[in-house]
Structure formats: C-alpha cells, structure tokens
Scaffold this motif. Structure first.
Motif, PDB file in Angstrom:
ATOM      1  N   GLU A  20      -3.857  44.110 -24.621  1.00 13.31           N
ATOM      2  CA  GLU A  20      -5.243  44.123 -24.100  1.00 13.31           C
ATOM      3  C   GLU A  20      -5.235  43.385 -22.773  1.00 13.31           C
ATOM      4  O   GLU A  20      -5.506  42.183 -22.714  1.00 13.31           O
ATOM      5  CB  GLU A  20      -6.195  43.433 -25.077  1.00 13.31           C
ATOM      6  CG  GLU A  20      -6.445  44.233 -26.340  1.00 13.31           C
ATOM      7  CD  GLU A  20      -7.425  43.530 -27.260  1.00 13.31           C
ATOM      8  OE1 GLU A  20      -8.554  43.234 -26.807  1.00 13.31           O
ATOM      9  OE2 GLU A  20      -7.058  43.262 -28.403  1.00 13.31           O
ATOM     10  N   ASP A  22      -7.144  43.026 -20.326  1.00  8.91           N
ATOM     11  CA  ASP A  22      -8.325  42.315 -19.825  1.00  8.91           C
ATOM     12  C   ASP A  22      -8.574  41.005 -20.566  1.00  8.91           C
ATOM     13  O   ASP A  22      -9.375  40.187 -20.129  1.00  8.91           O
ATOM     14  CB  ASP A  22      -9.583  43.199 -19.957  1.00  8.91           C
ATOM     15  CG  ASP A  22      -9.486  44.416 -19.055  1.00  8.91           C
ATOM     16  OD1 ASP A  22      -8.803  44.301 -18.020  1.00  8.91           O
ATOM     17  OD2 ASP A  22     -10.058  45.464 -19.395  1.00  8.91           O
ATOM     18  N   ARG A  23      -7.881  40.828 -21.685  1.00  9.71           N
ATOM     19  CA  ARG A  23      -8.120  39.649 -22.510  1.00  9.71           C
ATOM     20  C   ARG A  23      -7.236  38.495 -22.027  1.00  9.71           C
ATOM     21  O   ARG A  23      -6.111  38.702 -21.608  1.00  9.71           O
ATOM     22  CB  ARG A  23      -7.774  40.007 -23.953  1.00  9.71           C
ATOM     23  CG  ARG A  23      -7.944  38.891 -24.950  1.00  9.71           C
ATOM     24  CD  ARG A  23      -7.507  39.351 -26.321  1.00  9.71           C
ATOM     25  NE  ARG A  23      -6.114  39.806 -26.322  1.00  9.71           N
ATOM     26  CZ  ARG A  23      -5.395  40.007 -27.422  1.00  9.71           C
ATOM     27  NH1 ARG A  23      -5.950  39.860 -28.599  1.00  9.71           N
ATOM     28  NH2 ARG A  23      -4.139  40.413 -27.351  1.00  9.71           N
ATOM     29  N   GLN A  24      -7.758  37.298 -22.096  1.00  8.75           N
ATOM     30  CA  GLN A  24      -6.906  36.142 -21.792  1.00  8.75           C
ATOM     31  C   GLN A  24      -6.745  35.289 -23.047  1.00  8.75           C
ATOM     32  O   GLN A  24      -7.687  35.123 -23.817  1.00  8.75           O
ATOM     33  CB  GLN A  24      -7.448  35.343 -20.625  1.00  8.75           C
ATOM     34  CG  GLN A  24      -8.882  34.923 -20.756  1.00  8.75           C
ATOM     35  CD  GLN A  24      -9.482  34.718 -19.389  1.00  8.75           C
ATOM     36  OE1 GLN A  24      -9.341  35.555 -18.492  1.00  8.75           O
ATOM     37  NE2 GLN A  24     -10.146  33.595 -19.214  1.00  8.75           N
ATOM     38  N   LEU A  25      -5.526  34.800 -23.231  1.00  7.87           N
ATOM     39  CA  LEU A  25      -5.200  34.014 -24.420  1.00  7.87           C
ATOM     40  C   LEU A  25      -4.513  32.735 -23.999  1.00  7.87           C
ATOM     41  O   LEU A  25      -3.788  32.718 -23.001  1.00  7.87           O
ATOM     42  CB  LEU A  25      -4.244  34.805 -25.321  1.00  7.87           C
ATOM     43  CG  LEU A  25      -4.795  36.022 -26.064  1.00  7.87           C
ATOM     44  CD1 LEU A  25      -3.652  36.776 -26.724  1.00  7.87           C
ATOM     45  CD2 LEU A  25      -5.820  35.602 -27.114  1.00  7.87           C
ATOM     46  N   GLU A  29      -2.881  29.918 -28.821  1.00  7.34           N
ATOM     47  CA  GLU A  29      -3.258  31.065 -29.666  1.00  7.34           C
ATOM     48  C   GLU A  29      -2.047  31.958 -29.940  1.00  7.34           C
ATOM     49  O   GLU A  29      -1.847  32.431 -31.053  1.00  7.34           O
ATOM     50  CB  GLU A  29      -4.369  31.876 -28.983  1.00  7.34           C
ATOM     51  CG  GLU A  29      -5.722  31.195 -28.994  1.00  7.34           C
ATOM     52  CD  GLU A  29      -6.748  31.915 -28.125  1.00  7.34           C
ATOM     53  OE1 GLU A  29      -7.758  32.370 -28.689  1.00  7.34           O
ATOM     54  OE2 GLU A  29      -6.543  32.033 -26.899  1.00  7.34           O
ATOM     55  N   ARG A  65      -3.107  35.984 -18.786  1.00 10.07           N
ATOM     56  CA  ARG A  65      -3.489  37.394 -18.798  1.00 10.07           C
ATOM     57  C   ARG A  65      -2.295  38.202 -18.302  1.00 10.07           C
ATOM     58  O   ARG A  65      -1.537  37.732 -17.443  1.00 10.07           O
ATOM     59  CB  ARG A  65      -4.685  37.582 -17.866  1.00 10.07           C
ATOM     60  CG  ARG A  65      -5.333  38.949 -17.951  1.00 10.07           C
ATOM     61  CD  ARG A  65      -6.706  38.946 -17.305  1.00 10.07           C
ATOM     62  NE  ARG A  65      -6.678  38.363 -15.957  1.00 10.07           N
ATOM     63  CZ  ARG A  65      -7.748  37.897 -15.351  1.00 10.07           C
ATOM     64  NH1 ARG A  65      -8.924  37.887 -15.940  1.00 10.07           N
ATOM     65  NH2 ARG A  65      -7.651  37.410 -14.136  1.00 10.07           N
TER      66      ARG A  65
END
Lengths: 136, 167
Positions: A20, A22-25, A29, A65
């Motif tokens: 994904e 566009d997702r930032q982790l 996590e 990201r």
C-alpha cells in the motif's frame, strides 16, 4: 537456502510498505508484525532509504513510505543491498577450491547460485505482492 | 532501481489466429525484440501451426480434428501488436497434457500496455478448451525481462529441470 537476517528484514519491510504505497508505517509496526528487532529494522530502513526505495515521513503519524517502483524492483535488487547470493560467481574462494575436486564442487554450487540468481532477478515486488495476496 | 516509470495505459486489441498476411509483421516484431530477422523460421512455424487446410481460419471448433496448436496474434485493425505461439503436448517427460508456450513477442513501443497479458490469457483459454489444465514454458536464465513477465502471470518453477551437455 537461507537469507541473512538483515535481508529478511528488508524484504518484509518493503513488501509491507509496497503493498500500500500511500500508507506510512513506523518501524515499530513493521517489527511487531514480523517479530523482528526494531533497532535492526531501523538500520535496514535507513539502507533502503539511501537507495530511494523508502522515504521517511516526519511529524505526527510519521513513519516510512514506499517510494520505489513495484513493477521494476526485483527481489535481487533488495537482496544485493545486504548480501551476495552468488559468492562463487563473484570470485569468493575457499580452501580446497583449487583442487580438481574443489573445482568440480564449485561447478555444482555455481549451478545452484545461477538458478537462485535467476529466480530472485525475475520476481518483482509487484509479483511478490500478488503471490502474498494469493496465499491469503 | 527506484526511479518510477509510468505504466502504459491498457492497449485494446483483438486476439485471433495468425493469417499468412500477418507474418511479415510478426517477423518484424521478433527482429525488433531479438535483433535477428528469421523470416524462414516464422513462415515455417506458421505452416506447421495455422496453415493446415483442415482447420484454417477456424479458431473455435475444429472441422476435422481438435486444434491443439495455436499461433495467435493481437491486432488493432490490420496492425499486429504482438504474437504468441503454443501447443498442447501430452506424455512427453511423463507429463499429462499440458500447454506449452513456445514464443511471445510484443512491439517494443507498447510494452507494459497489457498486450502480453491478453495474448497469454487468450492462449490459456484455448489450452483449457483443448483439455490442458496447466501451462508451461522454458526460458533462458538470463532473459530476466521475459521471465519477469511470466512470473507476473503467476507462473512458478515446475517439476522439471533441463539438462544438457556439449557433444
């Protein structure tokens, strides 16, 4: 075949982020999901950042990201940042390699190295993520 | 490694059996992709795969025998965008009936536009109709681009290993 710990961390992190884009982790996590050390992962993420595969996002809710190209980046591209999977092809030599028996053994091991290299070089992140999705 | 390259938009095309008039374009696409022009080879393949009088121009149901060899082209009007060749073969190497992909090629300028996917899916559909439930191909280890394409279609290493020696 066994990959080094840093390589596995990198592959897990990249697959997680590229699934994904566009997702930032946060490193936390990702580390928690795969049961790996956050400190170790943070170092690995910095290495991935230096080659432009991930970018750090600052501020509240910041993290990492994916910033590469899923369809162009292969497993080999990532693995090679951390280890050499074909040491004999790269000229690494061990005791006994200069004997006739050692040369024959190297020939067999190189066959295995070449197959491993071709496999990693032909699997893009996009293909890997599809493989993960099929296993869900 | 990380520099983004935009994906081409999906290219609409129609897939059908190759005709004799398509072969010059097939030869040109292959020459563009491989750097070698092999006219005789492609004409011979066309004769063996699609030019049998019994089922010429018949891509759905056979007139006399079940079709198990396919030389397909993806077209936009009269322009051939790409080609694929495959055949259902049975019991070689102890394998039950299986579709083999022998060649695939797409015009360089429309790569990443989905034509290869469309061609492979069209061939797979014909393989299924011909009774095969597996598709297989063989590639040079260093042909990373084409191997990546087949990998992206979900293909993995099979149970066979190719062996050879100098004679």
């Amino acid at each position: 075949m066994k990959l080094q710990k840093a390589t596995r961390c990198a592959l897990f992190a990249i697959m997680e982020l590229a699934a994904e884009p566009d997702r930032q982790l946060s490193a936390n996590e990702i580390a928690e999901k795969y049961g790996i050390s956050t400190n170790h992962l943070a170092k690995v993420l910095r290495s991935l950042g230096r080659v432009g595969l991930v970018e750090a996002v600052r501020g509240a809710g910041g993290g990492y990201r994916f910033s590469g190209n899923r369809r162009r980046t292969t497993l080999l591209d990532i693995i090679q940042l951390f280890e050499t999977i074909d040491p004999i092809r790269h000229g690494e030599r061990e005791d006994g390699d200069d004997t006739t028996e050692g040369k024959a053994l190297c020939q067999v091991l190189m066959e295995i190295e070449d197959t491993a290299r071709a496999t990693f070089a032909s699997i893009t992140l996009d293909t890997m993520i599809k493989l993960v999705d099929r296993g869900r | 490694m990380a520099n983004s390259q935009p994906r081409q938009s999906e290219r609409k095309c129609n897939v059908r059996l190759a005709k004799a008039s398509d072969i010059p374009q097939v030869i040109a696409i292959d020459a563009e992709n491989t750097g070698l022009s092999k006219a005789e080879y492609w004409e011979d393949l066309f004769d063996r795969y699609n030019n049998r009088s019994a089922d010429m121009d018949d891509d759905t149901q056979p007139k006399s025998v079940k079709r198990y060899r396919f030389f397909l082209v993806a077209c936009d009007g009269d322009t051939v965008l790409g080609f694929i060749i495959g055949e259902v073969r049975a019991w070689e190497f102890g394998s039950p009936p299986c579709g083999w992909v022998f060649a695939i090629g797409v015009r360089n300028e429309i790569r990443q536009g989905g034509v290869g996917n469309t061609l492979l899916e069209a061939l797979n559909e014909r393989f299924r109709k011909a009774g095969a439930n597996k598709v297989r191909t063989m590639l040079a280890r260093d042909h990373t681009l084409i191997m990546s394409f087949f990998r992206s279609q979900g293909m993995m290493a099979g149970p066979f290993i190719e062996l050879e020696k100098d004679l």
